[in-house]
Design a protein around this motif. Sequence first.
Motif, PDB file in Angstrom:
ATOM      1  N   GLU A   9       0.881  -1.186   0.000  1.00  0.00           N
ATOM      2  CA  GLU A   9       0.000   0.000   0.000  1.00  0.00           C
ATOM      3  C   GLU A   9       0.906   1.221   0.000  1.00  0.00           C
ATOM      4  O   GLU A   9       1.787   1.332   0.849  1.00  0.00           O
ATOM      5  CB  GLU A   9      -0.904  -0.036   1.250  1.00  0.00           C
ATOM      6  CG  GLU A   9      -1.645   1.231   1.559  1.00  0.00           C
ATOM      7  CD  GLU A   9      -2.612   1.667   0.465  1.00  0.00           C
ATOM      8  OE1 GLU A   9      -2.300   2.645  -0.252  1.00  0.00           O
ATOM      9  OE2 GLU A   9      -3.675   1.029   0.334  1.00  0.00           O
ATOM     10  N   ASP A  10       0.719   2.117  -0.975  1.00  0.00           N
ATOM     11  CA  ASP A  10       1.621   3.272  -1.056  1.00  0.00           C
ATOM     12  C   ASP A  10       1.232   4.408  -0.115  1.00  0.00           C
ATOM     13  O   ASP A  10       2.067   5.225   0.245  1.00  0.00           O
ATOM     14  CB  ASP A  10       1.720   3.785  -2.495  1.00  0.00           C
ATOM     15  CG  ASP A  10       0.372   4.216  -3.051  1.00  0.00           C
ATOM     16  OD1 ASP A  10      -0.621   3.490  -2.827  1.00  0.00           O
ATOM     17  OD2 ASP A  10       0.299   5.283  -3.683  1.00  0.00           O
ATOM     18  N   GLU A  11      -0.041   4.467   0.287  1.00  0.00           N
ATOM     19  CA  GLU A  11      -0.437   5.545   1.198  1.00  0.00           C
ATOM     20  C   GLU A  11      -0.114   5.132   2.634  1.00  0.00           C
ATOM     21  O   GLU A  11      -0.684   4.184   3.155  1.00  0.00           O
ATOM     22  CB  GLU A  11      -1.937   5.833   1.076  1.00  0.00           C
ATOM     23  CG  GLU A  11      -2.250   6.658  -0.156  1.00  0.00           C
ATOM     24  CD  GLU A  11      -3.722   6.672  -0.466  1.00  0.00           C
ATOM     25  OE1 GLU A  11      -4.476   7.231   0.348  1.00  0.00           O
ATOM     26  OE2 GLU A  11      -4.119   6.101  -1.489  1.00  0.00           O
ATOM     27  N   ASP A  54      -2.715  -3.310  -2.799  1.00  0.00           N
ATOM     28  CA  ASP A  54      -3.425  -2.129  -3.259  1.00  0.00           C
ATOM     29  C   ASP A  54      -3.352  -2.135  -4.789  1.00  0.00           C
ATOM     30  O   ASP A  54      -2.442  -2.730  -5.371  1.00  0.00           O
ATOM     31  CB  ASP A  54      -2.726  -0.888  -2.689  1.00  0.00           C
ATOM     32  CG  ASP A  54      -3.440   0.400  -3.062  1.00  0.00           C
ATOM     33  OD1 ASP A  54      -4.671   0.369  -3.236  1.00  0.00           O
ATOM     34  OD2 ASP A  54      -2.757   1.436  -3.177  1.00  0.00           O
ATOM     35  N   MET A  56      -4.009   0.913  -7.063  1.00  0.00           N
ATOM     36  CA  MET A  56      -3.426   2.143  -7.612  1.00  0.00           C
ATOM     37  C   MET A  56      -2.102   2.438  -6.916  1.00  0.00           C
ATOM     38  O   MET A  56      -2.074   2.793  -5.744  1.00  0.00           O
ATOM     39  CB  MET A  56      -4.384   3.326  -7.365  1.00  0.00           C
ATOM     40  CG  MET A  56      -5.765   3.118  -7.965  1.00  0.00           C
ATOM     41  SD  MET A  56      -5.737   3.203  -9.764  1.00  0.00           S
ATOM     42  CE  MET A  56      -5.730   4.992  -9.986  1.00  0.00           C
ATOM     43  N   LYS A 104     -12.138  -0.243   0.052  1.00  0.00           N
ATOM     44  CA  LYS A 104     -11.837   0.846   0.996  1.00  0.00           C
ATOM     45  C   LYS A 104     -13.005   1.828   1.017  1.00  0.00           C
ATOM     46  O   LYS A 104     -13.567   2.093  -0.037  1.00  0.00           O
ATOM     47  CB  LYS A 104     -10.581   1.604   0.562  1.00  0.00           C
ATOM     48  CG  LYS A 104      -9.312   0.784   0.575  1.00  0.00           C
ATOM     49  CD  LYS A 104      -8.153   1.709   0.235  1.00  0.00           C
ATOM     50  CE  LYS A 104      -7.125   1.016  -0.617  1.00  0.00           C
ATOM     51  NZ  LYS A 104      -6.063   1.913  -1.082  1.00  0.00           N
TER      52      LYS A 104
HETATM   53 CA    CA Z   1      -2.780   3.571  -3.663  1.00  0.00          CA
END
Ligand code: CA
Length: 229
Positions: A9-11, A54, A56, A104
Amino acid sequence: MSRKILVLEDESSIRSFIVINLTRAGYEVIEAETGEDALEKLKGSGDIRVALLDIMLPGIDGFEVCRRIRATNTRIGIIMLTARSQEMDKVTGLMTGADDYVTKPFSPAELTARVDALFRRAGGAAPEQAGEIHQAPFLLNTRNRTLEKNGQRVKLTQVEYSIMKMFMENPGKALSREEILDMVWGRDYFGELKIVDVNIRRLRLKIEDNAQNPTYINTVWGYGYKWGF
Ligand code: CA
């Protein structure tokens, strides 16, 4: 037995939320910020049993990560984290080899329930009463959890294997989508019936001679499916 889970997950705020909740639930969490990072970490640690991906992401997206994992690993459980609620996302994810998806925003309880359910399956913890189910041209080995068609190994995910086993144990019996969801995903599962259809569509591509005109997994219109000869 390993309790390792990979979270891609990038966030960072969402990632921390997931890590805190899964750690609290007793899992050992390995974090990745990019798809490339996730693939590296999976390579370096062979005992990761579930991956949360994730979609995106800044580099390669979650679908591509899923595809690359599945190219070499059918045992690991994969849950896609979908931000958008479009059906397409879910279907695409499942068609690339994911076992489940969570939309989400999700609650800690929902996330943990999904992970627990998949973890139990990916572990293959319950010892089978040894044996084989033979229905030509298929041979299902319940000890190794493998399937052969005409003597050729068919690579299945854990969910696909569970569906095949359910069918082969119930030949000729019409099974409703609700029954299939209960048998394969468990009664405590939160998901939608659509997940049954998508997994069966994917399974047909692997086992039917012609997935457009299936002869093994037959559709019972308005009801469910039947393993029929
Ligand atoms: Ca993302």
